[in-house]
Design an enzyme around this catalytic site. Structure first.
Site: not given
Ligand code: G3I
Length: 372
Positions: A155, A262
């Site tokens: 991220e 995810e």
């Protein structure tokens, strides 16, 4: 009347056997050696035999959900703690499952002292780089041969339209090349382990170009990136399957593999997509007493459409892993985000470990991919 009752019983039995034969097959059976199919889990989940059994039967790969993050593994300067993650690795090895390392560098759940002085100022570059090197090298050395691949950086891309990289403690201390540095250190520490860049919303136009730019810059710098992780925190209606498909094709054009890392399908109303943990919301909690059948069906069709689209990329070898972010609805992070304390139903198994329509849809789709 009697005959009708008998015929009805036969029909019910045949139906049950039919769904039994489908349910008797697992995602792990269907995936075989060609696809890593996994889930995130927490070490404490393994204390529950039903949970552990379902994991080992259904999947060939696990990702520790929190146990390898900075705060879990580096409780104090100079000290590393591996116990909880080791418990997961031992379990995986006993069941011939691969382990994915999540994550070496993330701005969340990371000790402040890695990149900041006690009063919150960035550390000098050389000290921050030495801390990064110690973290990455120690983790990769401890798990050498036991962890197949790592989310080296997680991220790092900004959600703001006019900003490329996220403003993080590591970037403030080291500079814009901190991502290149992390990959370089990792490949030196273990030349055999797979290295990934992992992020959310990089299939969406506002962030996709930034991900392409970052991957190109890493390539140009001569560092190895084996795959890009598309997190896949998706909703019933968005993003569109086409958006996801297009982004996978674009990543593949860089000669890089893609992993869905995810995956979950949120069924509750929310304002923003993605997984920016600071972006909490207020919102309704409509399915406290269970997921209505029509919504469960919509979710199943959503999973089917996603897996059908992934199928072609799996066959071509572009998609090499699909990991769900949790196994049963009760354990999902989406019960607490973006609204605290809701009852969400984003995964393939319900709170009683029963497969949902979404499970059948994903299994059928994957089976048809693997038999083509
Ligand atoms: O273990 C402590 C417990 O001892 C304490 O009593 C409790 C009080 O809040 O906190 C517990 O830690 C929590 C931990 O999950 C384990 O449950 C943390 O507060 C909580 O912040 C943490 O949330 C995790 C989150 O990342 C932040 O690290 C979620 O479980 C996890 O699913 C989520 O995963 C992220 C990926 O790493 C990156 N991509 C997005 C994804 C979803 O946010």
């Amino acid at each position: 009347m009697h005959h009708i009752a008998i015929l009805t019983s036969i029909a019910v039995l045949a139906g049950a056997l039919g769904s039994q034969s489908l349910k008797g097959q697992t995602l792990r059976d269907v995936a075989g050696d060609r696809l890593r199919i996994g889930a995130a889990l927490m070490a404490r989940d393994l204390d529950n035999p039903r949970y552990a059994d379902l994991l080992a039967t259904q999947l060939n790969c696990v990702t520790p959900e929190n146990e390898l993050k900075g705060d879990a593994t580096q409780p104090a300067p100079g000290r590393f703690s591996f116990e909880r993650a080791d418990k997961i690795v031992d379990f995986a090895q006993r069941h011939q499952m691969k382990v994915i390392g999540h994550t070496l560098l993330w701005h969340q759940q990371s000790p402040r002292w890695l990149f900041e002085t006690p009063d919150g100022k960035p550390l000098p570059r050389e000290i921050a780089l030495a801390n990064l090197r110690e973290r990455i090298t120690t983790m990769l050395t401890h798990y050498r041969g036991k962890i197949a691949g790592w989310d080296v950086v997680n991220e790092a891309l900004s959600d703001s339209p006019n900003e490329y990289l996220r403003d993080t403690p590591a970037r403030r201390a080291i500079g814009d090349d901190y991502i290149i540095q992390a990959f370089r250190i990792a490949q030196e520490a273990d030349p055999d382990v797979e290295l990934y860049y992992n992020d959310y919303n990089i299939e969406l136009p506002y962030k996709h170009a930034k991900a392409m730019r970052l991957l190109r810059e890493l390539k140009d710098a001569g560092v190895r990136v084996d795959a890009v992780g598309v997190q896949g925190h998706w909703q019933l209606g968005s993003p569109s399957v086409k958006e996801i498909d297009d982004s996978i094709k674009a990543f593949a054009s860089l000669d890089i593999r893609v992993m869905i890392t995810e995956l979950d399908v949120d069924v509750l109303p929310r304002q923003r997509s993605g997984a920016d943990l600071s972006a909490t919301e207020e919102g309704a909690n409509p399915y406290v007493n269970g997921l209505p059948a029509d919504v469960a069906e919509k979710q199943a069709e959503r999973y089917r459409a996603i897996f059908d689209m992934l199928g072609k990329h799996i066959r071509e070898g572009t998609i090499t892993r699909v990991t769900f972010w949790g196994l049963t609805d009760g354990q999902s992070w989406l019960n607490g985000f973006p609204v605290r304390g809701r009852t969400n139903h984003p995964l393939l198994w319900d709170r009683d470990y029963q497969p949902k329509p979404a499970f059948d849809a994903a299994l059928e789709s994957l089976r048809s991919t693997m038999t083509k």
